[in-house]
Enzyme design. Sequence first.
Site, PDB file in Angstrom:
ATOM      1  N   TYR A  85       0.844  -1.193   0.000  1.00 57.16           N
ATOM      2  CA  TYR A  85       0.000   0.000   0.000  1.00 57.16           C
ATOM      3  C   TYR A  85       0.883   1.248   0.000  1.00 57.16           C
ATOM      4  O   TYR A  85       0.632   2.198  -0.739  1.00 57.16           O
ATOM      5  CB  TYR A  85      -0.918   0.017   1.229  1.00 57.16           C
ATOM      6  CG  TYR A  85      -1.945  -1.074   1.242  1.00 57.16           C
ATOM      7  CD1 TYR A  85      -3.127  -0.946   0.527  1.00 57.16           C
ATOM      8  CD2 TYR A  85      -1.756  -2.228   1.983  1.00 57.16           C
ATOM      9  CE1 TYR A  85      -4.088  -1.945   0.544  1.00 57.16           C
ATOM     10  CE2 TYR A  85      -2.707  -3.234   2.005  1.00 57.16           C
ATOM     11  CZ  TYR A  85      -3.868  -3.085   1.287  1.00 57.16           C
ATOM     12  OH  TYR A  85      -4.809  -4.081   1.303  1.00 57.16           O
ATOM     13  N   ASN A 106     -13.060  -0.594  -5.057  1.00 53.62           N
ATOM     14  CA  ASN A 106     -12.880  -0.937  -6.466  1.00 53.62           C
ATOM     15  C   ASN A 106     -14.029  -1.841  -6.939  1.00 53.62           C
ATOM     16  O   ASN A 106     -14.153  -2.969  -6.475  1.00 53.62           O
ATOM     17  CB  ASN A 106     -11.535  -1.643  -6.653  1.00 53.62           C
ATOM     18  CG  ASN A 106     -11.289  -2.118  -8.072  1.00 53.62           C
ATOM     19  OD1 ASN A 106     -11.949  -1.687  -9.023  1.00 53.62           O
ATOM     20  ND2 ASN A 106     -10.322  -3.002  -8.218  1.00 53.62           N
ATOM     21  N   CYS A 114      -6.597  -4.854  -7.890  1.00 53.15           N
ATOM     22  CA  CYS A 114      -6.347  -4.412  -6.523  1.00 53.15           C
ATOM     23  C   CYS A 114      -5.780  -5.536  -5.650  1.00 53.15           C
ATOM     24  O   CYS A 114      -5.170  -5.268  -4.619  1.00 53.15           O
ATOM     25  CB  CYS A 114      -7.601  -3.811  -5.910  1.00 53.15           C
ATOM     26  SG  CYS A 114      -9.047  -4.864  -5.990  1.00 53.15           S
ATOM     27  N   HIS A 115      -5.941  -6.786  -6.082  1.00 51.88           N
ATOM     28  CA  HIS A 115      -5.398  -7.908  -5.318  1.00 51.88           C
ATOM     29  C   HIS A 115      -3.868  -7.913  -5.305  1.00 51.88           C
ATOM     30  O   HIS A 115      -3.265  -8.577  -4.476  1.00 51.88           O
ATOM     31  CB  HIS A 115      -5.923  -9.245  -5.877  1.00 51.88           C
ATOM     32  CG  HIS A 115      -5.550  -9.491  -7.298  1.00 51.88           C
ATOM     33  ND1 HIS A 115      -6.254  -8.942  -8.354  1.00 51.88           N
ATOM     34  CD2 HIS A 115      -4.536 -10.214  -7.850  1.00 51.88           C
ATOM     35  CE1 HIS A 115      -5.693  -9.336  -9.490  1.00 51.88           C
ATOM     36  NE2 HIS A 115      -4.655 -10.094  -9.208  1.00 51.88           N
ATOM     37  N   GLU A 140      -1.346 -15.962 -10.486  1.00 51.10           N
ATOM     38  CA  GLU A 140      -0.533 -15.035 -11.266  1.00 51.10           C
ATOM     39  C   GLU A 140       0.960 -15.303 -11.135  1.00 51.10           C
ATOM     40  O   GLU A 140       1.714 -14.923 -12.029  1.00 51.10           O
ATOM     41  CB  GLU A 140      -0.840 -13.595 -10.864  1.00 51.10           C
ATOM     42  CG  GLU A 140      -2.203 -13.148 -11.364  1.00 51.10           C
ATOM     43  CD  GLU A 140      -2.462 -11.679 -11.099  1.00 51.10           C
ATOM     44  OE1 GLU A 140      -1.668 -11.017 -10.400  1.00 51.10           O
ATOM     45  OE2 GLU A 140      -3.502 -11.190 -11.597  1.00 51.10           O
TER      46      GLU A 140
END
Length: 143
Positions: A85, A106, A114-115, A140
């Site tokens: 963050y 979001n 945002c993950h 990912e």
Amino acid sequence: MIYLYDAPLGPISYEWDGERCLHLWLDERAASDMRTHSDPVSHWLDAYFSRQNIPLPPLAEPATDFQMMMREGLLKVPAGEVRTYGELAKTLHTSARAMGQALGANPLPVLIPCHRVIASDGLGGFACGLEWKKRLLKFERGF
């Protein structure tokens, strides 16, 4: 209309108005007769889960300039990578707290990733639940 996409990580529902994606949820919200649909969102999700990179489908405009700035920052974080963050807030010239609040609001998770934002001491939060965040980040890492 709200449609369901059967993703390998779990059900994804999204609202497509014929021109743009208005909302995406990491759960099953579609009616039983709206289980599949062929549109730019489903094509993007097919590509994403096949580890292909294609342009985003048309998306609803962000509600504020800050949300637009946040989107642009998130889209610069490559799949398989994360930012804290604080790191993201610094690049966007804002505070980590403001960043966290904006991420929590979001309406287009996965599409606007945002993950990929974590706390300096762990995963942090995720409006769609930490299990989804873990699944997405693990998926990912294979990119």
